[in-house]
Scaffold this active site. Sequence first.
Site, short mmCIF file in Angstrom:
data_model
loop_
_atom_site.label_atom_id
_atom_site.label_comp_id
_atom_site.label_asym_id
_atom_site.label_seq_id
_atom_site.Cartn_x
_atom_site.Cartn_y
_atom_site.Cartn_z
CG HIS A 34 -3.08 0.47 3.62
ND1 HIS A 34 -2.91 -1.05 3.53
CD2 HIS A 34 -2.64 1.08 2.56
CE1 HIS A 34 -2.28 -1.06 2.31
NE2 HIS A 34 -2.19 0.06 1.96
CG HIS A 37 1.62 -0.52 4.17
ND1 HIS A 37 0.49 0.54 3.89
CD2 HIS A 37 2.42 -0.57 3.00
CE1 HIS A 37 0.84 1.19 2.87
NE2 HIS A 37 1.82 0.43 2.20
CD GLN A 148 -0.94 -12.04 -5.33
OE1 GLN A 148 0.46 -12.06 -5.22
NE2 GLN A 148 -1.45 -12.07 -6.71
CE LYS A 149 -3.29 -2.17 -3.25
NZ LYS A 149 -2.91 -1.30 -4.53
CB VAL A 176 -5.13 -6.68 4.10
CG1 VAL A 176 -6.15 -6.38 5.09
CG2 VAL A 176 -3.80 -7.59 4.29
CB SER A 185 -5.03 0.84 -2.04
OG SER A 185 -4.35 1.83 -2.85
CB SER A 186 -1.56 4.65 0.46
OG SER A 186 -0.96 3.93 1.05
#
Length: 284
Positions: A34, A37, A148-149, A176, A185-186
């Site tokens: 996403h 990445h 950073q997530k 993001v 997030s995936s």
Amino acid sequence: MKRIATIAEMKAACRRVTRNGKTLGFVPTMGALHEGHLSLVHASKARCDVTAVSIFVNPLQFGPAEDLNKYPRTMERDTALLEQLGADLLFTPGVEEMYPTGAQTYVLVEGLSDKLDGASRPGHFRGVATVVAKLFEIVRPDFAFFGQKDAAQAAVLRKLVNDLDMDVEVVVCPIVREKDGLAMSSRNAYLTSEQRQQATVLYRSLLRVQAAVDHGERDSAKLIEIGKHVIANEAGAKLDYFAIVDLDTLDPVVDVSHCALVAVAAYVGSTRLIDNVLITASSR
Ligand code: PAF
């Protein structure tokens, strides 16, 4: 872009890059790419001569009751995206290539691996540290880019690199977000449209805490109560943890007068989501 599935070939390709005096950037992923990445690939391309990406859904970092089998796998789409972005090398090993029968060596960053997500997901960070140590040895990048997530993951990996004297700089890039604030997030792909709305509660809880800090509140216990209250008011969400910790040690901090990480994990339906904000002197 060259796609490579074996360790021997990937090592040879990466060594050619560094032997030629070029800097090598590396973006390890589990695919289902996403914008988050892609921002890491952009960061690598901006900083390094050559960018390698890996896509490997690492079984070692999933617990027995977790989503290994249903984890989204979108290899064709991912490959096309990376090609468009101008990644140079794509490493896509199979499980037997990374963990051949009889492999018995694991990497554990003691202590840190049991905090935040590590407390909720026993063994998770041992799996992450093991695969990243292997990938770093295969690629031997100059720079490696993470989001950073996954703040706890970033802390574990910084410690891994430091403790094992690895010649790689860990670069952590900003979260993001979707337009409504949801961190990319995936796992967002698991959410129904109703859950997708409910999932914004994580970021809303963080914003509420940030606002309280901006109004002068410094007491972590009070700030955590404020964050928890926001999550509790969203019927579709179930809190896993709400914590205010030191960015490197992941230990709780009693007040936020210095830099602190405000981190939240919550289930929306059966999907576990995480998010965080960094509170620094300049953000007040
Ligand atoms: O952040 C991820 O996607 C994974 O944990 C990583 C770093 C690629 C290791 O499997």
